[in-house]
Design a protein around this motif. Structure first.
Motif, short mmCIF file in Angstrom:
data_model
loop_
_atom_site.label_atom_id
_atom_site.label_comp_id
_atom_site.label_asym_id
_atom_site.label_seq_id
_atom_site.Cartn_x
_atom_site.Cartn_y
_atom_site.Cartn_z
N THR A 143 1.97 4.30 -1.06
CA THR A 143 2.72 4.08 0.18
C THR A 143 2.70 2.63 0.66
O THR A 143 3.54 2.25 1.48
CB THR A 143 2.17 4.98 1.30
N SER A 144 1.74 1.83 0.17
CA SER A 144 1.68 0.44 0.62
C SER A 144 1.06 -0.46 -0.44
O SER A 144 0.30 0.00 -1.30
CB SER A 144 0.86 0.34 1.91
N ILE A 164 6.59 3.44 -1.16
CA ILE A 164 6.12 2.22 -0.50
C ILE A 164 6.99 1.85 0.70
O ILE A 164 8.21 1.72 0.59
CB ILE A 164 6.07 1.05 -1.50
N ILE A 166 5.21 -0.38 3.13
CA ILE A 166 4.53 -1.59 3.60
C ILE A 166 4.25 -2.50 2.40
O ILE A 166 3.66 -2.07 1.40
CB ILE A 166 3.21 -1.24 4.30
#
Length: 238
Positions: A143-144, A164, A166
């Motif tokens: 996710t980041s 993703i 971030i």
């Protein structure tokens, strides 16, 4: 596999240092491998039914190429940190959601393929490895991209088809990073820092399939600086 086939595989491996026992429906290490001499340079146990990697793997400290792809592995365990000569690790097409921090000891790693797994966090244990060229994390659930990415030494980072949203501007500090793939993620246009476009060495930035249009990308502060690098590389190719 039959006993005769097993014997042939292991006799050959003692001479060549290459053992390939893929597509044999194995769920655990064959018993001959547990007593096998430490001579292997390449070990391929891909396309089997392994759910865990056994502790016996740690004794093969000469292995440079390890292929465990296409199994049911859920974690890359601490024992892999003992394979200090490892240069290529292919663990794609598994169910990996955890990677031991011990893999940060693998100072000779050059190529790592972890595509199509269940990773939800960026594996920062690979960031300090100075010889790494390519890290493939596509088709996961990341996710980041965290600030620790500043220490990533690779030339190519593939993050296609994750989640993703971030993106740390510290990507600009990756002095060898030339290709960054971020296609089919959840990025808004504001997630792409001008610093990445202006200060990084990235000359191929793949961003199709995110939550912004090509026009929005073209209008970003720093787009022209990025395109100068992109065009310079293309000219060298022709």
């Amino acid at each position: 596999m039959g006993n005769k086939a097993v014997k042939q595989h292991f006799e050959t491996a003692q001479k060549t240092g290459v053992l390939k026992i893929s597509q044999m429906r194995l769920q655990e290490f064959p018993s001959p491998l547990k007593q096998f001499p430490n001579v292997l340079k390449t070990l391929d146990i891909s396309e089997n039914r392994f759910a865990i990697l056994p502790a016996d793997l740690g004794k093969f400290t000469l292995v440079k190429n390890l292929n465990v792809s296409g199994n049911r592995i859920e974690a890359l365990p601490e024992v892999l940190g003992l394979l200090i000569k490892l240069e290529t690790l292919n663990a794609c097409n598994n169910m990996i959601s955890h990677i031991s921090p011990a893999l940060s000891k693998l100072s000779n790693l050059k190529q790592v393929n972890l595509s199509n797994n269940q990773l939800s966090q960026f594996p920062t244990m690979f960031c300090g490895l100075e010889k790494i060229d390519m890290l493939d994390l596509s088709r996961n659930k990341i996710t980041s991209v965290p600030p620790e990415v500043r220490d990533f030494h690779g030339i190519e980072l593939n993050l296609n088809q994750n989640q993703i949203a971030i993106l740390s501007e510290e990507l600009a500090a990756c002095k060898r990073l030339k290709t960054l793939r971020l296609e089919e993620n959840c990025l808004q246009i504001g997630a792409i820092s001008p610093r990445i476009l202006k200060e990084s060495e990235i000359c191929t930035l793949a961003i199709d399939g995110n939550l912004f249009s090509p026009k929005q990308f073209n209008e970003l502060d720093g787009y022209e600086a990025y395109m100068e690098r992109y065009t310079a590389v293309k000219k060298k190719m022709f």
